[in-house]
Design a protein around this motif. Structure first.
Motif, PDB file in Angstrom:
ATOM      1  N   ASN A 207       0.854  -1.180   0.000  1.00 12.96           N
ATOM      2  CA  ASN A 207       0.000   0.000   0.000  1.00 12.96           C
ATOM      3  C   ASN A 207       0.892   1.233   0.000  1.00 12.96           C
ATOM      4  O   ASN A 207       1.391   1.662   1.034  1.00 12.96           O
ATOM      5  CB  ASN A 207      -0.915  -0.008   1.233  1.00 12.96           C
ATOM      6  N   SER A 208       1.141   1.769  -1.174  1.00 16.65           N
ATOM      7  CA  SER A 208       2.043   2.906  -1.294  1.00 16.65           C
ATOM      8  C   SER A 208       1.509   3.893  -2.319  1.00 16.65           C
ATOM      9  O   SER A 208       0.951   3.511  -3.345  1.00 16.65           O
ATOM     10  CB  SER A 208       3.446   2.425  -1.694  1.00 16.65           C
ATOM     11  N   ASN A 209       1.694   5.185  -2.011  1.00 20.90           N
ATOM     12  CA  ASN A 209       1.330   6.231  -2.953  1.00 20.90           C
ATOM     13  C   ASN A 209       2.554   6.809  -3.651  1.00 20.90           C
ATOM     14  O   ASN A 209       2.460   7.826  -4.330  1.00 20.90           O
ATOM     15  CB  ASN A 209       0.577   7.358  -2.227  1.00 20.90           C
ATOM     16  N   LEU A 210       3.706   6.147  -3.446  1.00 19.98           N
ATOM     17  CA  LEU A 210       4.936   6.627  -4.047  1.00 19.98           C
ATOM     18  C   LEU A 210       4.970   6.301  -5.542  1.00 19.98           C
ATOM     19  O   LEU A 210       4.569   5.212  -5.956  1.00 19.98           O
ATOM     20  CB  LEU A 210       6.156   6.001  -3.371  1.00 19.98           C
ATOM     21  N   HIS A 211       5.450   7.264  -6.321  1.00 17.23           N
ATOM     22  CA  HIS A 211       5.628   7.062  -7.757  1.00 17.23           C
ATOM     23  C   HIS A 211       7.080   7.350  -8.114  1.00 17.23           C
ATOM     24  O   HIS A 211       7.670   8.316  -7.627  1.00 17.23           O
ATOM     25  CB  HIS A 211       4.723   7.993  -8.572  1.00 17.23           C
ATOM     26  N   TRP A 212       7.655   6.491  -8.949  1.00 27.11           N
ATOM     27  CA  TRP A 212       9.013   6.727  -9.420  1.00 27.11           C
ATOM     28  C   TRP A 212       8.945   7.802 -10.507  1.00 27.11           C
ATOM     29  O   TRP A 212       8.311   7.615 -11.545  1.00 27.11           O
ATOM     30  CB  TRP A 212       9.619   5.450  -9.987  1.00 27.11           C
ATOM     31  N   THR A 213       9.599   8.931 -10.248  1.00 23.03           N
ATOM     32  CA  THR A 213       9.510  10.056 -11.192  1.00 23.03           C
ATOM     33  C   THR A 213      10.831  10.339 -11.903  1.00 23.03           C
ATOM     34  O   THR A 213      10.891  11.253 -12.729  1.00 23.03           O
ATOM     35  CB  THR A 213       9.037  11.331 -10.458  1.00 23.03           C
TER      36      THR A 213
ATOM     37  N   VAL B 206       8.847  -6.416  -7.733  1.00 20.92           N
ATOM     38  CA  VAL B 206       8.590  -5.779  -6.440  1.00 20.92           C
ATOM     39  C   VAL B 206       8.721  -4.262  -6.555  1.00 20.92           C
ATOM     40  O   VAL B 206       7.888  -3.502  -6.046  1.00 20.92           O
ATOM     41  CB  VAL B 206       9.552  -6.322  -5.362  1.00 20.92           C
ATOM     42  N   PHE B 207       9.761  -3.785  -7.252  1.00 21.97           N
ATOM     43  CA  PHE B 207       9.956  -2.339  -7.428  1.00 21.97           C
ATOM     44  C   PHE B 207       8.824  -1.739  -8.260  1.00 21.97           C
ATOM     45  O   PHE B 207       8.377  -0.613  -7.998  1.00 21.97           O
ATOM     46  CB  PHE B 207      11.312  -2.069  -8.085  1.00 21.97           C
ATOM     47  N   GLU B 208       8.368  -2.464  -9.262  1.00 21.26           N
ATOM     48  CA  GLU B 208       7.255  -1.979 -10.079  1.00 21.26           C
ATOM     49  C   GLU B 208       6.007  -1.796  -9.235  1.00 21.26           C
ATOM     50  O   GLU B 208       5.282  -0.796  -9.357  1.00 21.26           O
ATOM     51  CB  GLU B 208       6.984  -2.950 -11.228  1.00 21.26           C
ATOM     52  N   LYS B 209       5.747  -2.776  -8.357  1.00 25.02           N
ATOM     53  CA  LYS B 209       4.572  -2.691  -7.485  1.00 25.02           C
ATOM     54  C   LYS B 209       4.723  -1.571  -6.470  1.00 25.02           C
ATOM     55  O   LYS B 209       3.779  -0.837  -6.178  1.00 25.02           O
ATOM     56  CB  LYS B 209       4.376  -4.026  -6.754  1.00 25.02           C
TER      57      LYS B 209
END
Length: 279
Positions: A194-200, A232-235
């Motif tokens: 459960n994360s709201n982080l986005h790789w930018t 895992v990183f994608e998720k």
């Protein structure tokens, strides 16, 4: 080899063992090095026992109950680790069953030897002279069958059995940790992040980081697959890195200069932060 036998114990054995365990080798290489190391120690013990006379029966019991079994146990343990890795299914969904099968075998060993294990766990001593000394006349029915093919000067009826007890306790704990690790990995795979982080940053930057972590063997003692780490990183960061991250890594390797550009940038940024905080 600096390990020596002195005062009924092995000097520097644990220290040398810890040096191997703390090395940068992966789990398999460490196990192989430890097996070679311990087998060499046991050769030393063999030569020593053939000529050594214990001053008292208590010293002999201490050696065959406390010292030798703990060394042999580590040999058994690391050989079992190699066997587990060698027979590990490629299909991750079958790995828990693979480990559980070994746990069942360990439990069967416990049941077969429950009286002896109870004797050891209760710190009993009334059979020590029978189990852990090399007296010439013993009850033949109590002798472990393995002793028949061994030099009587080198072992007692139960010192190897005690080594197995110690080894299988270590192995059971190791396997339980492996099963927990797999279950946690499955929980992550099943969208339980459960994360709201986005790789930018750039996708290629994340791929560079993933490869660095994979090659550093920081996940599952180096046993984790690159695709699993990527998933895992994608998720976690809600990003699609595509099916062919290998192609992206080839592009990284083909850079004319600054091949680890993103990692170098991370290092420089962190060093700047540290310097600023110190000032």
């Amino acid at each position: 080899m600096i390990t020596t036998i002195k005062n009924n114990s092995l000097v520097d054995f644990e220290h040398e063992l810890s040096l191997i365990l703390n090395s940068n080798s992966n789990e398999v290489e460490k196990a192989k090095k430890i097996i070679i190391f311990i087998e060499d120690i046991l050769k030393q013990l063999t030569d020593w026992l053939k000529n050594h006379v214990f001053d008292t029966i208590q010293e002999e019991i201490k050696f065959f109950k406390e010292i030798k079994p703990n060394i042999v146990a580590k040999l058994i343990f690391y050989k079992e680790i190699l066997l587990l890795v060698a027979t590990l299914p490629l299909d991750k969904s079958k790995r828990v069953k693979h480990y559980e099968k070994k746990i069942d075998a360990i439990n069967q060993f416990y049941r077969k030897n429950r009286e002896f294990i109870k004797y050891i766990k209760s710190h009993s001593t009334h059979f020590d002279e029978l189990y852990f000394s090399r007296k010439q006349y013993k009850d033949l029915f109590l002798n472990d069958c393995m002793v028949i093919n061994q030099d009587a000067k080198l072992c007692t009826s139960h010192d190897y059995l005690l080594a197995e007890v110690i080894a299988y306790e270590l192995l059971a704990l190791h396997i339980e940790n492996r099963i927990d690790s797999i279950n946690q990995s499955c929980a992550i795979t099943n969208n339980q992040i459960n994360s709201n982080l986005h790789w930018t940053a750039k996708k290629v930057d994340l791929i560079e980081l993933i490869y660095a972590l994979h090659e550093s063997k920081v996940f599952d003692n180096g046993q984790a697959d690159i695709k699993e780490i990527t998933h895992v990183f994608e998720k976690a960061f809600q990003i699609d890195l595509g099916d062919n991250i290998t192609r992206s890594f080839i592009d990284i390797k083909n850079r004319k200069t600054d091949q680890t550009r993103f990692l170098n940038q991370l290092q420089a940024t962190l060093e700047t932060k540290i310097e600023n905080d110190l000032n």
